[in-house]
Design an enzyme around this catalytic site. Structure first.
Site, PDB file in Angstrom:
ATOM      1  N   ASP A 295       0.829  -1.216   0.000  1.00  0.00           N
ATOM      2  CA  ASP A 295       0.000   0.000   0.000  1.00  0.00           C
ATOM      3  C   ASP A 295       0.860   1.262   0.000  1.00  0.00           C
ATOM      4  O   ASP A 295       0.462   2.283  -0.542  1.00  0.00           O
ATOM      5  CB  ASP A 295      -0.990   0.009   1.167  1.00  0.00           C
TER       6      ASP A 295
ATOM      7  N   GLU B 211       0.166  10.933   4.984  1.00  0.00           N
ATOM      8  CA  GLU B 211      -0.015   9.490   4.834  1.00  0.00           C
ATOM      9  C   GLU B 211       1.314   8.794   4.511  1.00  0.00           C
ATOM     10  O   GLU B 211       1.596   7.716   5.028  1.00  0.00           O
ATOM     11  CB  GLU B 211      -1.040   9.239   3.723  1.00  0.00           C
TER      12      GLU B 211
ATOM     13  N   GLU C  28     -11.251   6.058  -2.178  1.00  0.00           N
ATOM     14  CA  GLU C  28     -11.191   6.465  -0.767  1.00  0.00           C
ATOM     15  C   GLU C  28     -12.294   5.785   0.050  1.00  0.00           C
ATOM     16  O   GLU C  28     -12.079   5.363   1.191  1.00  0.00           O
ATOM     17  CB  GLU C  28     -11.324   7.985  -0.645  1.00  0.00           C
TER      18      GLU C  28
ATOM     19  N   GLU D 265      -9.694  -3.196  -6.093  1.00  0.00           N
ATOM     20  CA  GLU D 265      -9.586  -3.229  -4.627  1.00  0.00           C
ATOM     21  C   GLU D 265      -9.673  -4.663  -4.112  1.00  0.00           C
ATOM     22  O   GLU D 265      -8.921  -5.055  -3.216  1.00  0.00           O
ATOM     23  CB  GLU D 265     -10.648  -2.352  -3.973  1.00  0.00           C
TER      24      GLU D 265
HETATM   25  C1  HMH Z   1      -5.312   0.078  -2.515  1.00  0.00           C
HETATM   26  N1  HMH Z   1      -6.995   1.772  -2.049  1.00  0.00           N
HETATM   27  C2  HMH Z   1      -5.756   1.321  -1.818  1.00  0.00           C
HETATM   28  N2  HMH Z   1      -4.932   1.953  -0.986  1.00  0.00           N
HETATM   29  C3  HMH Z   1      -5.330   3.087  -0.359  1.00  0.00           C
HETATM   30  N3  HMH Z   1      -4.469   3.703   0.484  1.00  0.00           N
HETATM   31  C4  HMH Z   1      -6.633   3.594  -0.564  1.00  0.00           C
HETATM   32  C5  HMH Z   1      -7.437   2.895  -1.434  1.00  0.00           C
HETATM   33  C6  HMH Z   1      -7.154   4.823   0.134  1.00  0.00           C
HETATM   34  O1  HMH Z   1      -6.325   5.870   0.137  1.00  0.00           O
END
Ligand code: HMH
Length: 220
Positions: free
Chosen positions: A47, A87, A139, A209
Site C-alpha cells: 500500500d 499518509e 477512498e 480493490e
Molecule cells: C489500494 N486503495 C488502496 N490503498 C489506499 N491507500 C486507498 C485505497 C485509500 O487511500
C-alpha cells in the site's frame, strides 16, 4: 442528501461487488483479531507503493478540477493532496514499527495492475467527472473497510487500531461524503456517455480493490 444520488444507486446496483471490496476476509480478519501478521505487513508495504502512485493520480484529478469553469471543488480535492503527504510519513513510521524495509519492496501483480489504471487518468481526454468518481470510490472502499474494523463488536488488535483509525475515523468519513456530494452533483450535470464511463470506472475500482486485498492476504 448523499443517499439520493447516482452514487447511492450504483452502490445498491453493484452491492455484491461493493461488499466483496469492503467486507473482504482480509479486513474482516483485522476486525476479528485473527489477522495473519505477515499478510498485514505485505499489505502495508504494497500500500505504501500504491500511495506513491496515488499522489500523481490525485494531482491529475486536481488538474482536471482546475480546468473546469466551476472549480469550487478545488478546496476539497486540495485537502486530499495535503493529507497524502501525512499518509506517506505514516507509512514510513508504521513500516519501521513492524520491521518492514520499504526500500526493498517491489510491487506485486495486482498492485501493478492498479498502477496502470491510475496512470491512465493523466490523459487529458479522461473527464473530470470520471476522475473524481474514481477518486471518491477509491477512498470510500478504505473508509468503509477500516471503519467496520472500529465499529461495535470489533476485536481489532490494539496495535492495529491506528491503521483502522486512519481511514475509519469520522473525519475521513466526512471527507468521503464531501467527495460523494461533488460526484453526485457532477454526474447530475454530465452527458450520458460520461455517466456510463464513470460507472465503469466505479466497477473497475471495486475489482482492483478486491484484487489488492487478495494479493495482500495470499502470497501469489
Ligand atoms: C489500494 N486503495 C488502496 N490503498 C489506499 N491507500 C486507498 C485505497 C485509500 O487511500
Amino acid at each position: 442528501g448523499v443517499d439520493t444520488g447516482t452514487t447511492a444507486a450504483w452502490m445498491e446496483k453493484h452491492r455484491q461487488m461493493y461488499e466483496r471490496a469492503t467486507r473482504h476476509p482480509f479486513t474482516v480478519s483485522i476486525r476479528d483479531g485473527t489477522v495473519d501478521m505477515s499478510a498485514f505487513k505485505r499489505w502495508l508495504s504494497q500500500d505504501y507503493l500504491f500511495v506513491r502512485e496515488f499522489v500523481a493520480f490525485i494531482a491529475s484529478v486536481l488538474l482536471k478540477c482546475c480546468k473546469q469553469e466551476d472549480s469550487s471543488d478545488m478546496e476539497i480535492i486540495l485537502g486530499g493532496v495535503a493529507s497524502i503527504s501525512d499518509e506517506i510519513s505514516w507509512f514510513k513510521n508504521e513500516a519501521t514499527r513492524w520491521g518492514v524495509n520499504l526500500a526493498s519492496v517491489s510491487p506485486l501483480k495486482a498492485n501493478l495492475e492498479y498502477h496502470r489504471f491510475l496512470q491512465s487518468f493523466t490523459e487529458p481526454e479522461v473527464s473530470y467527472v470520471v476522475a473524481v468518481t474514481t477518486f471518491w470510490i477509491i477512498e470510500t472502499v478504505y473508509q468503509d473497510s477500516f471503519g467496520f474494523c472500529i465499529q461495535d463488536g470489533n476485536r481489532t488488535p490494539p496495535e492495529l487500531l491506528g491503521t483502522c483509525q486512519r481511514w475509519g475515523s469520522a473525519g475521513f468519513r466526512q471527507y468521503c461524503q464531501s467527495l460523494q456530494s461533488i460526484v453526485d452533483r457532477c454526474l447530475a450535470n454530465a452527458p450520458a456517455d460520461a455517466v456510463k464511463s464513470a460507472e465503469e470506472a466505479f466497477i473497475r475500482v471495486l475489482e482492483l480493490e478486491i484484487g489488492f486485498w487478495e494479493m495482500s492476504s495470499s502470497q501469489s
